[in-house]
Design a protein around this motif. Structure first.
Motif, PDB file in Angstrom:
ATOM      1  N   SER A 200       0.822  -1.211   0.000  1.00  0.00           N
ATOM      2  CA  SER A 200       0.000   0.000   0.000  1.00  0.00           C
ATOM      3  C   SER A 200       0.859   1.266   0.000  1.00  0.00           C
ATOM      4  N   ASP A 201       2.063   1.189   0.604  1.00  0.00           N
ATOM      5  CA  ASP A 201       2.969   2.343   0.573  1.00  0.00           C
ATOM      6  C   ASP A 201       3.435   2.614  -0.856  1.00  0.00           C
ATOM      7  N   GLU A 203       1.743   1.752  -3.550  1.00  0.00           N
ATOM      8  CA  GLU A 203       0.571   2.245  -4.288  1.00  0.00           C
ATOM      9  C   GLU A 203       0.418   3.746  -4.103  1.00  0.00           C
ATOM     10  N   GLN A 204       0.651   4.216  -2.899  1.00  0.00           N
ATOM     11  CA  GLN A 204       0.549   5.651  -2.624  1.00  0.00           C
ATOM     12  C   GLN A 204       1.630   6.416  -3.386  1.00  0.00           C
TER      13      GLN A 204
END
Length: 265
Positions: A200-201, A203-204
Protein backbone atom coordinates in the motif's frame (compact mmCIF):
# COMPACT_ATOMS: atom_id res chain seq x y z
CA UNK A 1 54.63 23.51 12.80
CA UNK A 2 52.93 23.21 9.43
CA UNK A 3 52.24 19.49 10.05
CA UNK A 4 50.65 20.26 13.43
CA UNK A 5 48.44 22.91 11.82
CA UNK A 6 47.37 20.44 9.14
CA UNK A 7 46.46 17.82 11.76
CA UNK A 8 44.44 20.35 13.77
CA UNK A 9 42.69 21.56 10.62
CA UNK A 10 41.78 18.00 9.64
CA UNK A 11 40.48 17.30 13.16
CA UNK A 12 38.36 20.46 13.12
CA UNK A 13 36.89 19.58 9.72
CA UNK A 14 36.17 16.02 10.91
CA UNK A 15 34.28 17.31 13.93
CA UNK A 16 32.28 19.89 11.99
CA UNK A 17 31.40 17.79 8.95
CA UNK A 18 28.14 15.90 9.60
CA UNK A 19 27.91 12.20 8.81
CA UNK A 20 24.98 10.64 7.02
CA UNK A 21 24.76 6.99 8.06
CA UNK A 22 22.30 5.04 5.90
CA UNK A 23 20.98 1.93 7.65
CA UNK A 24 20.06 -0.83 5.18
CA UNK A 25 20.23 -4.53 4.36
CA UNK A 26 20.98 -3.80 0.70
CA UNK A 27 18.60 -3.68 -2.26
CA UNK A 28 18.64 -7.44 -2.91
CA UNK A 29 17.75 -8.39 0.68
CA UNK A 30 15.30 -5.52 1.17
CA UNK A 31 13.37 -6.61 -1.94
CA UNK A 32 13.00 -10.15 -0.58
CA UNK A 33 12.30 -9.18 3.03
CA UNK A 34 9.05 -7.31 2.32
CA UNK A 35 7.53 -7.85 -1.09
CA UNK A 36 6.13 -4.66 -2.59
CA UNK A 37 5.60 -6.05 -6.10
CA UNK A 38 4.53 -9.42 -7.53
CA UNK A 39 7.31 -12.01 -7.70
CA UNK A 40 7.54 -11.69 -11.48
CA UNK A 41 8.71 -8.08 -11.00
CA UNK A 42 11.57 -8.95 -8.66
CA UNK A 43 14.12 -7.14 -10.80
CA UNK A 44 12.04 -3.96 -10.81
CA UNK A 45 11.70 -4.17 -7.03
CA UNK A 46 15.48 -4.42 -6.58
CA UNK A 47 15.87 -1.37 -8.79
CA UNK A 48 13.27 0.45 -6.69
CA UNK A 49 15.23 -0.16 -3.47
CA UNK A 50 18.49 0.77 -5.16
CA UNK A 51 17.02 4.06 -6.36
CA UNK A 52 15.85 4.84 -2.81
CA UNK A 53 19.40 4.29 -1.54
CA UNK A 54 20.92 6.35 -4.36
CA UNK A 55 18.50 9.23 -3.68
CA UNK A 56 19.28 9.28 0.05
CA UNK A 57 23.01 9.40 -0.68
CA UNK A 58 22.48 12.19 -3.21
CA UNK A 59 20.56 14.22 -0.60
CA UNK A 60 23.48 13.91 1.82
CA UNK A 61 26.03 14.61 -0.91
CA UNK A 62 24.31 17.84 -1.92
CA UNK A 63 24.50 19.05 1.71
CA UNK A 64 28.19 18.21 2.09
CA UNK A 65 27.72 15.24 4.42
CA UNK A 66 30.23 12.46 4.89
CA UNK A 67 28.50 9.39 3.40
CA UNK A 68 28.47 6.00 5.09
CA UNK A 69 26.24 2.97 4.55
CA UNK A 70 25.71 0.48 7.36
CA UNK A 71 25.03 -2.92 5.79
CA UNK A 72 25.76 -6.48 7.04
CA UNK A 73 27.10 -7.61 3.65
CA UNK A 74 29.19 -6.08 0.83
CA UNK A 75 27.39 -3.95 -1.75
CA UNK A 76 28.33 -1.67 -4.63
CA UNK A 77 28.50 2.00 -3.60
CA UNK A 78 29.60 5.30 -5.16
CA UNK A 79 33.25 6.19 -4.66
CA UNK A 80 32.40 8.87 -2.08
CA UNK A 81 30.39 6.50 0.15
CA UNK A 82 31.93 4.04 2.58
CA UNK A 83 30.37 0.79 3.70
CA UNK A 84 30.61 0.02 7.42
CA UNK A 85 29.74 -3.22 9.17
CA UNK A 86 26.40 -3.87 10.85
CA UNK A 87 26.56 -6.28 13.78
CA UNK A 88 24.00 -7.58 16.28
CA UNK A 89 21.24 -10.17 16.52
CA UNK A 90 18.23 -7.85 16.84
CA UNK A 91 17.26 -4.68 14.99
CA UNK A 92 17.81 -2.61 18.14
CA UNK A 93 21.30 -4.02 18.72
CA UNK A 94 22.31 -3.42 15.10
CA UNK A 95 20.92 0.12 15.15
CA UNK A 96 22.58 1.10 18.44
CA UNK A 97 25.85 -0.50 17.37
CA UNK A 98 25.84 1.41 14.07
CA UNK A 99 25.27 4.73 15.88
CA UNK A 100 27.95 4.13 18.52
CA UNK A 101 30.51 3.09 15.91
CA UNK A 102 29.61 6.15 13.82
CA UNK A 103 30.28 8.50 16.73
CA UNK A 104 33.59 6.78 17.49
CA UNK A 105 34.75 7.10 13.87
CA UNK A 106 33.53 10.56 13.00
CA UNK A 107 32.43 12.50 16.04
CA UNK A 108 29.25 14.54 15.70
CA UNK A 109 26.78 15.43 14.39
CA UNK A 110 25.54 12.06 13.17
CA UNK A 111 22.42 11.51 11.05
CA UNK A 112 21.01 8.00 10.75
CA UNK A 113 18.35 7.39 8.08
CA UNK A 114 16.64 4.43 6.47
CA UNK A 115 17.10 3.53 2.82
CA UNK A 116 13.42 3.32 1.85
CA UNK A 117 12.23 6.95 2.10
CA UNK A 118 11.31 8.17 -1.41
CA UNK A 119 10.19 11.62 -0.18
CA UNK A 120 13.42 12.38 1.70
CA UNK A 121 15.14 15.48 0.31
CA UNK A 122 18.23 17.49 1.08
CA UNK A 123 15.97 20.11 2.69
CA UNK A 124 15.06 17.68 5.48
CA UNK A 125 18.73 17.04 6.25
CA UNK A 126 19.43 20.78 6.11
CA UNK A 127 16.64 21.55 8.56
CA UNK A 128 17.88 18.89 10.97
CA UNK A 129 21.48 20.14 10.69
CA UNK A 130 20.44 23.73 11.39
CA UNK A 131 18.62 22.64 14.55
CA UNK A 132 21.62 20.69 15.82
CA UNK A 133 23.89 23.70 15.24
CA UNK A 134 21.67 25.83 17.50
CA UNK A 135 21.12 23.09 20.11
CA UNK A 136 24.28 21.39 21.47
CA UNK A 137 22.25 18.69 23.22
CA UNK A 138 19.82 18.50 20.36
CA UNK A 139 18.16 15.39 18.96
CA UNK A 140 16.14 15.41 15.72
CA UNK A 141 13.55 12.78 14.79
CA UNK A 142 11.92 12.23 11.43
CA UNK A 143 8.54 10.59 12.20
CA UNK A 144 6.78 8.06 9.95
CA UNK A 145 2.97 7.92 9.81
CA UNK A 146 3.03 4.25 10.88
CA UNK A 147 4.48 5.12 14.30
CA UNK A 148 8.14 4.58 13.44
CA UNK A 149 10.92 6.96 12.43
CA UNK A 150 12.88 7.56 9.23
CA UNK A 151 15.63 9.77 10.70
CA UNK A 152 17.48 10.10 14.00
CA UNK A 153 20.13 12.82 14.33
CA UNK A 154 22.11 13.84 17.39
CA UNK A 155 25.10 15.84 18.55
CA UNK A 156 25.95 13.32 21.24
CA UNK A 157 25.92 9.51 21.60
CA UNK A 158 22.65 8.24 23.02
CA UNK A 159 24.12 4.95 24.26
CA UNK A 160 21.98 2.54 26.24
CA UNK A 161 19.00 4.88 26.04
CA UNK A 162 18.26 3.44 22.60
CA UNK A 163 18.44 -0.14 23.85
CA UNK A 164 15.33 0.51 25.96
CA UNK A 165 13.28 1.63 22.94
CA UNK A 166 10.62 -0.79 21.63
CA UNK A 167 11.82 -1.00 18.04
CA UNK A 168 9.83 -2.44 15.12
CA UNK A 169 6.47 -1.77 16.79
CA UNK A 170 3.65 0.66 16.12
CA UNK A 171 4.60 2.60 19.29
CA UNK A 172 8.30 2.77 18.42
CA UNK A 173 8.40 6.55 18.01
CA UNK A 174 6.50 7.19 21.21
CA UNK A 175 8.82 4.83 23.09
CA UNK A 176 11.84 6.73 21.75
CA UNK A 177 10.32 10.11 22.69
CA UNK A 178 9.62 8.86 26.23
CA UNK A 179 13.21 7.67 26.70
CA UNK A 180 14.67 10.93 25.38
CA UNK A 181 12.51 13.00 27.72
CA UNK A 182 13.47 10.84 30.69
CA UNK A 183 17.08 11.64 29.84
CA UNK A 184 16.31 15.37 29.84
CA UNK A 185 16.48 15.74 26.05
CA UNK A 186 13.86 17.61 24.03
CA UNK A 187 13.64 16.20 20.49
CA UNK A 188 12.81 18.29 17.43
CA UNK A 189 10.39 16.67 14.97
CA UNK A 190 10.64 17.03 11.20
CA UNK A 191 7.65 16.63 8.91
CA UNK A 192 6.31 13.05 8.67
CA UNK A 193 7.46 10.99 5.67
CA UNK A 194 6.27 7.53 4.64
CA UNK A 195 8.65 4.64 4.08
CA UNK A 196 8.13 1.64 1.80
CA UNK A 197 7.11 -1.12 4.20
CA UNK A 198 4.17 -2.71 2.40
CA UNK A 199 2.43 -2.74 -1.01
CA UNK A 200 0.00 0.00 0.00
CA UNK A 201 2.97 2.34 0.57
CA UNK A 202 4.11 1.72 -2.98
CA UNK A 203 0.57 2.25 -4.29
CA UNK A 204 0.55 5.65 -2.62
CA UNK A 205 3.91 6.49 -4.19
CA UNK A 206 2.68 5.48 -7.63
CA UNK A 207 -0.45 7.62 -7.20
CA UNK A 208 1.52 10.79 -6.42
CA UNK A 209 2.43 13.14 -9.24
CA UNK A 210 4.45 16.32 -9.08
CA UNK A 211 5.58 18.04 -5.87
CA UNK A 212 8.70 16.55 -4.23
CA UNK A 213 8.57 13.40 -6.32
CA UNK A 214 9.20 15.07 -9.67
CA UNK A 215 12.58 13.33 -9.83
CA UNK A 216 10.77 9.97 -9.58
CA UNK A 217 8.23 10.47 -12.33
CA UNK A 218 10.26 9.22 -15.30
CA UNK A 219 11.28 6.16 -13.33
CA UNK A 220 7.79 5.37 -12.01
CA UNK A 221 6.03 5.57 -15.39
CA UNK A 222 7.40 2.21 -16.67
CA UNK A 223 6.59 0.62 -13.30
CA UNK A 224 2.98 1.78 -13.58
CA UNK A 225 2.81 0.24 -17.06
CA UNK A 226 4.20 -3.09 -15.82
CA UNK A 227 1.67 -3.25 -13.00
CA UNK A 228 -1.18 -2.29 -15.33
CA UNK A 229 -0.25 -5.07 -17.75
CA UNK A 230 -0.26 -7.62 -14.93
CA UNK A 231 -3.67 -6.47 -13.70
CA UNK A 232 -5.27 -6.42 -17.13
CA UNK A 233 -7.63 -9.43 -17.44
CA UNK A 234 -6.49 -12.09 -19.88
CA UNK A 235 -8.77 -12.85 -22.83
CA UNK A 236 -10.76 -16.04 -22.39
CA UNK A 237 -9.63 -19.02 -24.45
CA UNK A 238 -13.26 -19.84 -25.13
CA UNK A 239 -14.41 -16.37 -26.12
CA UNK A 240 -15.99 -16.03 -29.55
CA UNK A 241 -17.04 -13.00 -31.55
CA UNK A 242 -20.69 -12.05 -30.95
CA UNK A 243 -23.24 -13.49 -33.38
CA UNK A 244 -25.63 -11.13 -35.14
CA UNK A 245 -29.18 -11.41 -33.87
CA UNK A 246 -31.91 -11.17 -36.56
CA UNK A 247 -34.46 -8.43 -35.90
CA UNK A 248 -37.91 -9.25 -37.31
CA UNK A 249 -39.48 -6.59 -39.53
CA UNK A 250 -43.05 -5.83 -38.50
CA UNK A 251 -45.66 -4.05 -40.56
CA UNK A 252 -47.11 -0.75 -39.39
CA UNK A 253 -46.64 2.97 -39.57
CA UNK A 254 -43.22 4.43 -38.81
CA UNK A 255 -43.13 7.54 -36.62
CA UNK A 256 -43.01 10.84 -38.49
CA UNK A 257 -39.51 12.10 -39.37
CA UNK A 258 -38.00 14.30 -36.62
CA UNK A 259 -40.55 13.20 -34.02
CA UNK A 260 -39.04 12.75 -30.54
CA UNK A 261 -39.51 9.35 -28.85
CA UNK A 262 -41.39 10.98 -25.94
CA UNK A 263 -44.14 12.06 -28.39
CA UNK A 264 -44.59 8.67 -29.94
CA UNK A 265 -48.10 7.24 -29.51
Amino acid sequence: MREAYTVLSDMKQKIQQPTLLVFTLGAAVESRRRRLLPGSLGRAERRLHQKCLDDVLEAGRSEGFRLEVSCPRPLTLPSDAQRVSQLGSSFGERLVGALEDGFRRNGSPLFLVGSDIPDLQSAHLRQAAEHLKKTPRGVVIGPSPDGGIYLLASNLPLGELLLRVRWCRSDCRQSLLDELRRAGLTPFLLEPLSDLDQPSDLEQLLAVSGRALHRWQLWLAPLRSLLASLRRPLPSLFSRPPKPVPVPVRSGRAPPYGCEPSSWR
